[in-house]
Design a protein around this motif. Sequence first.
Motif, PDB file in Angstrom:
ATOM      1  N   PRO A   1      23.837  39.819  90.741  1.00 62.04           N
ATOM      2  CA  PRO A   1      23.367  40.892  89.860  1.00 62.04           C
ATOM      3  C   PRO A   1      23.642  40.576  88.400  1.00 62.04           C
ATOM      4  O   PRO A   1      24.784  40.350  88.019  1.00 62.04           O
ATOM      5  N   LYS A   2      22.588  40.539  87.618  1.00 63.56           N
ATOM      6  CA  LYS A   2      22.728  40.193  86.200  1.00 63.56           C
ATOM      7  C   LYS A   2      21.795  41.069  85.395  1.00 63.56           C
ATOM      8  O   LYS A   2      20.611  41.184  85.717  1.00 63.56           O
ATOM      9  N   VAL A   3      22.336  41.714  84.373  1.00 66.29           N
ATOM     10  CA  VAL A   3      21.543  42.561  83.494  1.00 66.29           C
ATOM     11  C   VAL A   3      22.016  42.281  82.083  1.00 66.29           C
ATOM     12  O   VAL A   3      23.209  42.106  81.867  1.00 66.29           O
ATOM     13  N   PRO A   4      21.127  42.225  81.095  1.00 62.80           N
ATOM     14  CA  PRO A   4      21.615  42.035  79.721  1.00 62.80           C
ATOM     15  C   PRO A   4      22.358  43.274  79.242  1.00 62.80           C
ATOM     16  O   PRO A   4      22.042  44.388  79.640  1.00 62.80           O
ATOM     17  N   THR A   5      23.314  43.042  78.381  1.00 60.62           N
ATOM     18  CA  THR A   5      24.088  44.178  77.877  1.00 60.62           C
ATOM     19  C   THR A   5      23.302  44.899  76.793  1.00 60.62           C
ATOM     20  O   THR A   5      22.531  44.292  76.050  1.00 60.62           O
TER      21      THR A   5
ATOM     22  N   GLU B   1      25.288  40.504  80.888  1.00 62.62           N
ATOM     23  CA  GLU B   1      25.327  39.264  80.116  1.00 62.62           C
ATOM     24  C   GLU B   1      25.439  39.563  78.635  1.00 62.62           C
ATOM     25  O   GLU B   1      24.708  40.395  78.089  1.00 62.62           O
ATOM     26  N   GLY B   2      26.381  38.914  77.997  1.00 60.76           N
ATOM     27  CA  GLY B   2      26.576  39.100  76.569  1.00 60.76           C
ATOM     28  C   GLY B   2      27.544  40.212  76.249  1.00 60.76           C
ATOM     29  O   GLY B   2      27.790  40.507  75.083  1.00 60.76           O
ATOM     30  N   HIS B   3      28.108  40.830  77.269  1.00 60.59           N
ATOM     31  CA  HIS B   3      29.071  41.905  77.012  1.00 60.59           C
ATOM     32  C   HIS B   3      30.343  41.320  76.410  1.00 60.59           C
ATOM     33  O   HIS B   3      30.844  40.299  76.880  1.00 60.59           O
ATOM     34  N   PRO B   4      30.863  41.947  75.357  1.00 60.83           N
ATOM     35  CA  PRO B   4      31.989  41.326  74.653  1.00 60.83           C
ATOM     36  C   PRO B   4      33.307  41.330  75.433  1.00 60.83           C
ATOM     37  O   PRO B   4      34.186  40.517  75.140  1.00 60.83           O
ATOM     38  N   HIS B   5      33.477  42.206  76.385  1.00 63.82           N
ATOM     39  CA  HIS B   5      34.825  42.378  76.933  1.00 63.82           C
ATOM     40  C   HIS B   5      34.724  42.896  78.357  1.00 63.82           C
ATOM     41  O   HIS B   5      35.132  44.013  78.660  1.00 63.82           O
ATOM     42  N   LEU B   6      34.138  42.090  79.227  1.00 58.85           N
ATOM     43  CA  LEU B   6      33.819  42.613  80.558  1.00 58.85           C
ATOM     44  C   LEU B   6      35.006  42.446  81.500  1.00 58.85           C
ATOM     45  O   LEU B   6      34.998  41.616  82.395  1.00 58.85           O
TER      46      LEU B   6
ATOM     47  N   ASN C   1      29.450  50.133  75.936  1.00 59.34           N
ATOM     48  CA  ASN C   1      30.517  49.193  76.277  1.00 59.34           C
ATOM     49  C   ASN C   1      31.311  49.648  77.500  1.00 59.34           C
ATOM     50  O   ASN C   1      31.380  48.944  78.513  1.00 59.34           O
ATOM     51  N   TRP C   2      31.885  50.832  77.437  1.00 66.23           N
ATOM     52  CA  TRP C   2      32.701  51.298  78.554  1.00 66.23           C
ATOM     53  C   TRP C   2      31.863  51.588  79.786  1.00 66.23           C
ATOM     54  O   TRP C   2      32.274  51.315  80.904  1.00 66.23           O
ATOM     55  N   HIS C   3      30.671  52.152  79.551  1.00 62.38           N
ATOM     56  CA  HIS C   3      29.821  52.467  80.701  1.00 62.38           C
ATOM     57  C   HIS C   3      29.474  51.199  81.471  1.00 62.38           C
ATOM     58  O   HIS C   3      29.443  51.184  82.693  1.00 62.38           O
ATOM     59  N   GLU C   4      29.223  50.129  80.730  1.00 65.25           N
ATOM     60  CA  GLU C   4      28.890  48.869  81.406  1.00 65.25           C
ATOM     61  C   GLU C   4      30.108  48.282  82.109  1.00 65.25           C
ATOM     62  O   GLU C   4      29.997  47.746  83.216  1.00 65.25           O
ATOM     63  N   ARG C   5      31.250  48.419  81.451  1.00 66.05           N
ATOM     64  CA  ARG C   5      32.461  47.919  82.111  1.00 66.05           C
ATOM     65  C   ARG C   5      32.716  48.686  83.401  1.00 66.05           C
ATOM     66  O   ARG C   5      33.126  48.113  84.411  1.00 66.05           O
ATOM     67  N   GLU C   6      32.487  50.003  83.348  1.00 69.78           N
ATOM     68  CA  GLU C   6      32.695  50.815  84.543  1.00 69.78           C
ATOM     69  C   GLU C   6      31.727  50.400  85.643  1.00 69.78           C
ATOM     70  O   GLU C   6      32.114  50.243  86.812  1.00 69.78           O
ATOM     71  N   THR C   7      30.469  50.186  85.268  1.00 73.07           N
ATOM     72  CA  THR C   7      29.486  49.771  86.258  1.00 73.07           C
ATOM     73  C   THR C   7      29.840  48.403  86.830  1.00 73.07           C
ATOM     74  O   THR C   7      29.647  48.142  88.010  1.00 73.07           O
TER      75      THR C   7
END
Lengths: 156, 179, 372, 328
Positions: free
Chosen positions: B126-130, B154-159, B139-145
């Motif tokens: 599973p890969k989605v651009p940030t 991809e490209g998330h600063p702090h995953l 940021n946090w929502h993506e980290r939570e997901t």
Amino acid sequence: MGAYFSEIFRGLQSLAIGMGITFREFFKPVVTVSYPMETLKMSARYRGHIELVEDEKGQPKCVACGMCQRACPSGCISLASESVEYEVEEKGETKTKKKKVLTKYNLNFTTCSLCGQCVENCSFGAIDFSKEYNLASSRKEDFHFDLLQRLKERNS
Amino acid sequence: MIKDTIKKALQELFPVPEPVVAETPPTEAAEGEETKAKKTVKEGPRVNGVIERDYNACGYHLDAQVDPGELLAAVLILDKAGFFIESITGVDWIKEDQLEVIYDFSRYDFDLCRVVIRTRTPRTAPKVPTISKIFSGANWHERETHDFFGIKFEGHPHLIPLLLPEDADFHPLLKDFKP
Amino acid sequence: MSAPIHIQPGETFTLNVGPQHPATHGVLRVKLEMDGEYIVHAETVLGYIHRMHELMGENRTYPQVLPNLSRLDYLGALGYTHGHVLAVERASGIEVPERAEYIRAITVEMNRIASHLFWFGAFVMDLGGFTPLMYAIQDREYILDILERVTGSRLTYCYYRFGGLYNDIDDEFIPATKAFIPRMRESLKKYDALVTGNIILQKRLKDIGPLSKELCRKYGATGPVARGSGIDFDVRKNEPYSVYPEFDFDIPVYHECDSFARYKVRMDEMEQSLRIIEQGLEKLPDGPIMPAKKPKLIKPPAGDYYQAVETARGSFGIRIVSDGGKNAYRFKLRSPTYSNMHLFDEACEGMLIMDALALMGSLDLVIPEIDR
Amino acid sequence: MSLTVLNAIIAVVIAIGFAALNAAYLVWAERRGAGRIQRRPGPNVNGPLGLLQPLADGAKLMTKQLMIPGGADKALFMVAPVLAMAPAIMSFVTIPFSDVIVAKSMDVGVLMIFAFASLGSMSILFAGWSSRNKYGVMASVRAVSQAISYEVPMLITVITIVMMTGSMNLHDLAVSQAGGFWHWNIIPSLASPLMPVSFLIFFICSLAETNRAPFDLGEAESELVAGFHTEYGSMGFGLFFMGEYANIVIGASLITILFLGGWGCPFGLFPSVFWFLLKIYLLIATFIWIRWTFPRTTIYGLLNLSWKILIPISLFNLLLTAGLLKVF
């Protein structure tokens, strides 16, 4: 310059108003209840842990259908029953019938979330909330209630 | 109405908009070219495109499904139109072997328009651009997901795990998760 | 107050605020990189009270999830359960009798006042004044007493049911609430004089912790945080649900963007909630509290449903993805403080630690609600 | 042993006793007072009206283990609490409670008290620094900057009064105000029209000097956990606590002597130690009352208040008084 002094003045004034309020509150009566010495009566709908309801004969009304057990979100109710035969007079003749009798009704109060789903789902009105709230212990086992036992103790 | 402008703008993301015979309401307004073949498969995943939903029944107005590649373009449209980000979440469609990422957007003004953007990505990788470069709040929502589904943004600063422990290597909301 | 920072490498130190710290009101941890008393960089670390409510929502039937919602936010629990019942009602198309909706609106607003009162006290305590907390708790206790008589619990309510309520209000509810409204207005005046007007508090909050409109939008801040930044957004008005369109109330908005604006928004909101309660009691219709026809088993048709409500902290959203079963396929909770807290990292850079903690207090954090 | 040494020892013992008793019962009074302000009873279980509460607290503190955090500077860590308490007790020596009750009347009594007061802020610096705690260090830095900026207006105000009286002896200062309250320094006279303002400045400064709310930045519990005494437990903490209250008593005594006529009765009759104690306890009650009413100031708000408001006004007052004293 004027603003400088007017700010100081307004500041001091606001502080004086605040002190006036706490001064007035100082002489008002105390509103708290000294808990262990005085206690409050719980309201009629207060939800404590559940308790079995008895019928006129002092027996639990529960028919051990298990609805409460199924409705419970946290699985804190466990009950067991056995079938007993009993005789009834029907149209002049004695018949033996079977019915379920509750043999065990345990409540694990440590996981109960007091949502009331069990009481709501009971079609027989066989469980109800107690008004007990003085529940404190450092041992987990103290919150594993045997409700049948408690019912007996209440009656004796 | 902001709804129509956004709908039009989102539809332009799909290069060859082809009017499709609508099945039942929800009416499909547009669809992507590459998924044309899939649309006959009823059980399969939804085709890409913008759908206008009945607000009273669903709780949102526009429902757009895009490919991960088009996601940034779609989010940019919303950013320019002054939307704010509500949340990002995932859904595990284990039967279709896909993970869906759902982005919720809403508006601060009285021109009520809730937009849901979905994108699907294969379960195996599973890969989605940030979108955290566009909406910092993502940021946090993506980290939570990422915590819950293992979707790599991809490209998330702090995953790194946010809600789960720092060394968590499991993804509890996957349907095949065994605690 | 912020100053330009010229940091030499190696001249900063890391300060852990939390997980046990008096200002975080729970188990929140903020890793601050400090240069003296100035914050250079902040990183919030969450998850200390994460309980995975979303997975519980997938493992339990819809009614069984009801008690979970009130555990999200223990100060304004009714608002969250309201969101859940509305979401499930929307998904499965259950009609709610009007009386039930009115009682819901009244009790939610009561709970909102209780929540704001506690925030008010705790916030002033963050700033070093302890006494207002005690006054706020006195008024809050009065609300909790009223709510307890109706719902049976004081904090983690489980009162709303799909289609209506657990039980109707009792005889004492209306007189007690009517007596509460003037009492609360009296108290609000007292708070104004004791706290709002206080020069020390104003000096501490005015122009401190600015959150620009754009920052709020990028982070998705809602509720009083957004309204203190001049954003006129309240789900009750912008996206009316329940019986809120029937009420005449205002949304307080302040354009100063500072901590004092957020403070004022909440203080004004209590007054507006009192207005809603007043009107609700007047308009309260007679009738049943549960619909005549209600499915025995709640099984929403397959689909994706979203419901937003305005809780005491902001826009709370529930997404239910149903596959037609009795459990939700996906149960997503969008909690307002999660987004509100997120902007703290960016906003507090360059601030003094005591101002940053005042800013954190003005966000009205409830940690279990962030961590879910 | 000569008689003077014995006298001094007795004086110190009495001072320690007075300071300890005051500390214990001021805590009780503060908690009861705060309770009433917040409409709750306060400590009321131990003994009648909770009067035995200080004993219980003391027993608890003394029986606790004294912990020294790893990495702490042990010597400084142990010295700091003693340094908080000792100067406070020493200051008692020179305070005249009435015309006759004074351990050692000194010609530079005012100076001595300020000298010991500065030592108090040193103990805070030591405590914060030696406990190797970031919160402690931040708190001690705050406390020192606070102490520096508040001693300036305080001393300027004192100079004004010393100028009017012509003595630095606390006994003389009090005697010069003998008679009714119209002789007190707080009442403006032709030579000193701004005296009430001076009083206010001195009062605010003594709040700040004793680290009392709203200037309790050194311990600011919602920001710095417990500030400089975060790492202290047991009697180490107890000594800081007692030192704080002893300092309050000294602050109140100074205000009484400098502005409120010392042991003089407001109506000029029967001057005695009773009036002195009444005045200081009324002042302490005001301290408590203020603490439970206001939120805390910020560090820069506090410095702004000192450098932008208190110092200019007190300087102006000093010059004005100096000029007027020449004229009248």
